[in-house]
Design an enzyme around this catalytic site. Structure first.
Site, short mmCIF file in Angstrom:
data_model
loop_
_atom_site.label_atom_id
_atom_site.label_comp_id
_atom_site.label_asym_id
_atom_site.label_seq_id
_atom_site.Cartn_x
_atom_site.Cartn_y
_atom_site.Cartn_z
N THR A 237 0.66 -1.14 0.03
CA THR A 237 -0.04 -0.13 0.06
C THR A 237 1.10 1.23 -0.05
O THR A 237 0.54 2.18 0.39
CB THR A 237 -0.98 0.07 1.03
OG1 THR A 237 -0.26 -0.08 2.38
CG2 THR A 237 -1.92 -1.03 1.22
N ALA A 238 2.20 1.16 -0.39
CA ALA A 238 3.00 2.12 -0.30
C ALA A 238 3.01 2.80 -1.53
O ALA A 238 2.35 3.95 -1.89
CB ALA A 238 4.38 1.81 -0.03
N ARG A 239 4.08 2.33 -2.45
CA ARG A 239 4.05 3.11 -3.97
C ARG A 239 4.65 1.70 -4.84
O ARG A 239 5.53 1.14 -4.42
CB ARG A 239 5.32 4.01 -3.96
CG ARG A 239 4.89 5.32 -3.44
CD ARG A 239 3.79 6.11 -4.26
NE ARG A 239 3.74 7.56 -3.79
CZ ARG A 239 2.65 7.69 -3.03
NH1 ARG A 239 2.00 6.87 -2.49
NH2 ARG A 239 2.57 9.03 -2.57
N ASP A 263 -2.46 -2.01 -3.80
CA ASP A 263 -3.28 -0.90 -3.98
C ASP A 263 -2.44 0.13 -4.68
O ASP A 263 -2.88 1.18 -4.76
CB ASP A 263 -3.63 -0.21 -2.55
CG ASP A 263 -4.44 0.89 -2.62
OD1 ASP A 263 -5.39 0.88 -3.17
OD2 ASP A 263 -4.05 1.83 -1.76
N GLU A 268 0.33 4.25 -12.77
CA GLU A 268 -0.90 4.71 -12.42
C GLU A 268 -1.48 6.00 -13.16
O GLU A 268 -0.59 6.71 -13.41
CB GLU A 268 -0.94 4.93 -10.94
CG GLU A 268 -0.58 3.77 -10.13
CD GLU A 268 -0.78 4.01 -8.51
OE1 GLU A 268 -1.00 5.11 -8.04
OE2 GLU A 268 -0.21 3.00 -7.79
N HIS A 286 -5.53 2.34 -5.75
CA HIS A 286 -4.91 3.26 -4.94
C HIS A 286 -6.02 4.14 -4.11
O HIS A 286 -5.74 5.25 -4.27
CB HIS A 286 -4.01 4.29 -5.92
CG HIS A 286 -2.61 4.91 -5.01
ND1 HIS A 286 -1.57 5.22 -5.45
CD2 HIS A 286 -2.80 5.19 -3.69
CE1 HIS A 286 -0.64 5.59 -4.48
NE2 HIS A 286 -1.45 5.62 -3.59
N ILE A 287 -6.50 3.34 -3.49
CA ILE A 287 -7.62 4.20 -2.59
C ILE A 287 -7.27 4.13 -0.93
O ILE A 287 -8.13 4.04 -0.19
CB ILE A 287 -8.93 3.61 -2.98
CG1 ILE A 287 -8.93 2.02 -2.63
CG2 ILE A 287 -9.25 4.06 -4.34
CD1 ILE A 287 -10.47 1.43 -2.50
N GLY A 288 -6.22 3.93 -0.58
CA GLY A 288 -5.58 3.80 0.68
C GLY A 288 -6.08 4.88 1.61
O GLY A 288 -6.67 4.34 2.89
N SER A 289 -6.15 6.14 1.22
CA SER A 289 -6.62 7.21 2.22
C SER A 289 -8.10 7.60 1.92
O SER A 289 -8.27 8.55 2.54
CB SER A 289 -5.57 8.36 2.02
OG SER A 289 -5.72 8.59 0.77
#
Length: 319
Positions: A237-239, A263, A268, A286-289
């Site tokens: 979930t980082a990069r 994620d 992207e 990429h919806i971690g936050s």
């Protein structure tokens, strides 16, 4: 008194936009489309400040073209790998980010990905949704148990610590690698490893939480995937830049890894189309936050930094 002019490059939360419009002369990209490099350069001549997301690039060549009118870039993100910080500093442009406020939301997504990957969420959902679930036995879709397993965390910053606290609820044995060892009261009882190579062999589950830097690009390559226990589960979930995606796919195809939860990706938006055929890869865009509370908090943190800057104070999150 003339209000500073602010460009908000993406459609942020309603509360953030309302506050921005109240306090700044705002230009808002309500279409929520990705801005081109030329548009970023053109807008720099019109505004005092920009609130971008990680989707806007400020590479050295773009920074060189920015107009001197631009004074500050207040990122709506924690990661700043999309910004060439030395180039921006050389141009006298302040840069801030939004730490702290998204740690729990991102850790929740890491937990979702870890559980989903370990317990065949993609395959199971497909079977039921497609109407093909017509069989059951004790050997059907047997996954990997999280409770009591060993979890390796690469990068024990705010998000890594939040994830470790949540993993404790599953009685996981926590191991971590960080550039430096944390004080005992922040380790949450975890075992420190002075190198990634020491961490990998004990990680039944491995989760990445470090930044993308020249040193961490391609961190997880074929050699490192081979050091994980057979049947390990990998979470990122980082990069996406931290992972050699071809090596990841090979580790999954060979059975070295049982599953992966992702994620973020090297490309992207879009991700990696070769992953789509593999039901042991649980993917999110990429919806971690991406929770309402966190999006409001990120927007307000970016605006807090702008408010401080234009008052003449040092922003809390100045990089």
């Amino acid at each position: 008194m003339t209000r500073p002019k602010l460009w908000i490059t993406r459609k942020l939360s309603d509360a953030t936009l309302e506050r921005a419009k109240r306090d700044y002369d705002t230009i808002i990209n309500l279409d929520d489309s990705l801005s081109s490099d030329d548009e970023i350069v053109a807008m720099s001549a019109k505004v005092d400040a920009i609130i971008p997301c990680h989707s806007e690039r400020f590479s050295a060549d773009i920074v060189e073209r920015l107009d001197p009118h631009l004074k500050i870039i207040a990122n709506h993100s924690v990661g700043v790998d999309h910004c060439d910080l030395p180039a921006l500093k050389a141009r006298g442009i302040a840069v801030t980010n939004t730490p702290d406020v998204l740690s729990d939301a991102t850790a929740e997504i890491a937990m979702l990905l870890m559980l989903g990957a370990a317990r065949h969420a993609v395959e199971g959902d497909h079977l039921v949704r497609s109407g093909r679930w017509d069989f059951w036995s004790p050997s059907f879709m047997v996954g990997k148990q999280v409770t009591g397993a060993r979890l390796g965390i690469v990068g024990m910053g705010r998000v890594g610590q939040a994830f470790a606290r949540k993993a404790r609820g599953f009685d996981m044995e926590i191991h971590y690698y960080n550039r430096s060892r944390l004080p005992a009261d922040q380790e949450i009882g975890a075992t420190y490893h002075s190198s990634v190579d020491s961490l990998l062999p004990v990680s039944d589950f491995l989760s990445l939480h470090g930044p993308a830097t020249p040193e961490t690009t391609g961190l997880m390559n074929a050699e490192r995937f081979a050091q994980l226990p057979e049947g390990a589960v990998f979470v990122n979930t980082a990069r996406g830049a931290l992972v050699d995606e071809a090596a990841l796919l090979e580790a999954l195809s060979s059975g070295r890894l049982a599953a992966a939860g992702l994620d973020c990706f090297a490309t992207e938006p879009g991700g990696n189309p070769t992953f789509a055929a593999h039901r042991n890869i649980f993917m999110l865009p990429h919806i971690g936050s991406a929770t309402r509370r966190t999006r409001d908090a990120m927007g307000f943190r970016a605006l807090d930094n702008l408010d401080a800057f234009f008052r003449g104070d040092q922003p809390r999150d100045l990089l």
